[in-house]
Design an enzyme around this catalytic site. Structure first.
Site, PDB file in Angstrom:
ATOM      1  N   CYS A  55       4.604  44.430  80.137  1.00 32.90           N
ATOM      2  CA  CYS A  55       5.347  43.471  80.931  1.00 32.90           C
ATOM      3  C   CYS A  55       5.528  44.358  82.363  1.00 32.90           C
ATOM      4  O   CYS A  55       5.684  43.486  83.242  1.00 32.90           O
ATOM      5  CB  CYS A  55       6.848  43.582  80.120  1.00 32.90           C
ATOM      6  SG  CYS A  55       6.831  42.954  78.617  1.00 32.90           S
ATOM      7  N   ARG A 138       5.399  35.774  75.150  1.00 33.19           N
ATOM      8  CA  ARG A 138       4.693  35.870  76.807  1.00 33.19           C
ATOM      9  C   ARG A 138       4.348  34.032  76.997  1.00 33.19           C
ATOM     10  O   ARG A 138       3.449  33.843  76.870  1.00 33.19           O
ATOM     11  CB  ARG A 138       3.884  36.559  76.912  1.00 33.19           C
ATOM     12  CG  ARG A 138       3.723  37.892  77.024  1.00 33.19           C
ATOM     13  CD  ARG A 138       2.629  38.856  77.095  1.00 33.19           C
ATOM     14  NE  ARG A 138       2.879  40.285  76.646  1.00 33.19           N
ATOM     15  CZ  ARG A 138       3.862  41.116  76.960  1.00 33.19           C
ATOM     16  NH1 ARG A 138       4.344  40.846  78.176  1.00 33.19           N
ATOM     17  NH2 ARG A 138       3.956  42.281  76.499  1.00 33.19           N
TER      18      ARG A 138
HETATM   19  C1  BEZ Z   1       4.819  45.605  76.210  1.00 34.19           C
HETATM   20  O1  BEZ Z   1       4.075  46.514  76.273  1.00 34.19           O
HETATM   21  O2  BEZ Z   1       5.136  44.696  77.405  1.00 34.19           O
HETATM   22  C2  BEZ Z   1       5.087  45.237  74.984  1.00 34.19           C
HETATM   23  C3  BEZ Z   1       4.408  45.671  73.771  1.00 34.19           C
HETATM   24  C4  BEZ Z   1       4.659  45.236  72.760  1.00 34.19           C
HETATM   25  C5  BEZ Z   1       5.960  44.377  72.355  1.00 34.19           C
HETATM   26  C6  BEZ Z   1       6.810  44.305  73.485  1.00 34.19           C
HETATM   27  C7  BEZ Z   1       6.594  44.649  74.577  1.00 34.19           C
END
Ligand code: BEZ
Length: 239
Positions: A55, A138
């Site tokens: 993110c 997402r």
């Molecule tokens: C992230 O790195 O943004 C992420 C990865 C797995 C689950 C939730 C967020």
């Protein structure tokens, strides 16, 4: 035997429908969506959680491209099911501490919605229990100036988005509207566009005989036309 399994029917927003309305608190103040965005394109997107690496890479990329989207009359609005103070702390950390792929001191100026109740996330089908009950996937909604959903893309938690593709999709939608055409695979400004066979003027034979100006027909159902990149930039990006 009686089937006791409960089937939960979830209604998801769909392309061509009005974007569901909501009011929300954001890092840039309260918003009334989509009313506050009438007249602009808007990309409403969700991310799973603040203070997570994928993110963070996405927010830095989107913030860096914000001006480019603004030039295409498109505003950005983010959302996660975190609270406002988490959002503020995360965005401050990004600006003050994170350097990634040449991006640093990145200030996220577009609104990030707090949605701890998950009301908005559920309305937009961003909670997909097969992936997570407690985090939004997402999701990307490209919404036009009339508040109509024009494109929806969902990615899982582990897959960061391609922001060049989101920009490409936005410009392709705007080009389709402006010129009354469709855009083929991998289209970019300057590439030939597609002329729809249904209801267009002239007969299939005229088209195949090259009697319709500027058309290149591979067959009666597959005709393309050139639109110069400069023309697209002038009429779509007003450049
Ligand atoms: C992230 O790195 O943004 C992420 C990865 C797995 C689950 C939730 C967020």
């Amino acid at each position: 035997m009686e089937n006791t399994q409960e089937v939960k029917v979830v209604s998801l927003p769909r392309i061509g429908e009005a974007a569901p309305e909501f009011k929300a608190v954001t890092t840039q103040g309260d918003i009334n969506f989509p009313a506050d965005y009438k007249g602009s394109w808007v990309i409403l997107f969700s991310h799973p959680a603040d203070f997570t690496p994928v993110c963070t890479s996405e927010f830095m990329t989107f913030a860096t491209m914000e001006e480019q989207f603004a030039e295409a009359n498109c505003k950005l609005v983010g959302l996660s099911v975190d609270g406002l103070y988490s959002h503020i702390a995360w965005l401050r950390t990004i600006k003050e501490k994170i350097e990634y792929k040449g991006m640093k001191n990145v200030e996220v100026k577009f609104p990030l919605i707090e949605d701890i109740t998950m009301d908005v996330a559920k309305k937009y089908g961003m909670i997909q229990p097969g992936e997570s009950n407690t985090k939004a996937v997402r999701a990307v909604f490209i919404i036009d100036p009339k508040g109509v959903i024009r494109t929806i893309i969902y990615y899982p938690l582990s897959l960061g988005r391609n922001f060049d593709e989101l920009y490409r999709a936005l410009i392709a939608l705007q080009t389709a509207d402006e010129f009354g055409v469709a855009t083929p695979a991998d289209w970019r400004p300057g590439d030939d566009v597609i002329i729809s066979p249904a209801g267009s003027c002239g007969t299939a034979k005229d088209r195949m005989d090259g009697k319709e100006d500027g058309l290149d027909c591979k067959d009666w159902f597959f005709c393309t036309k050139k639109i110069d990149k400069e023309e697209v930039l002038k009429r779509v990006l007003k450049k």
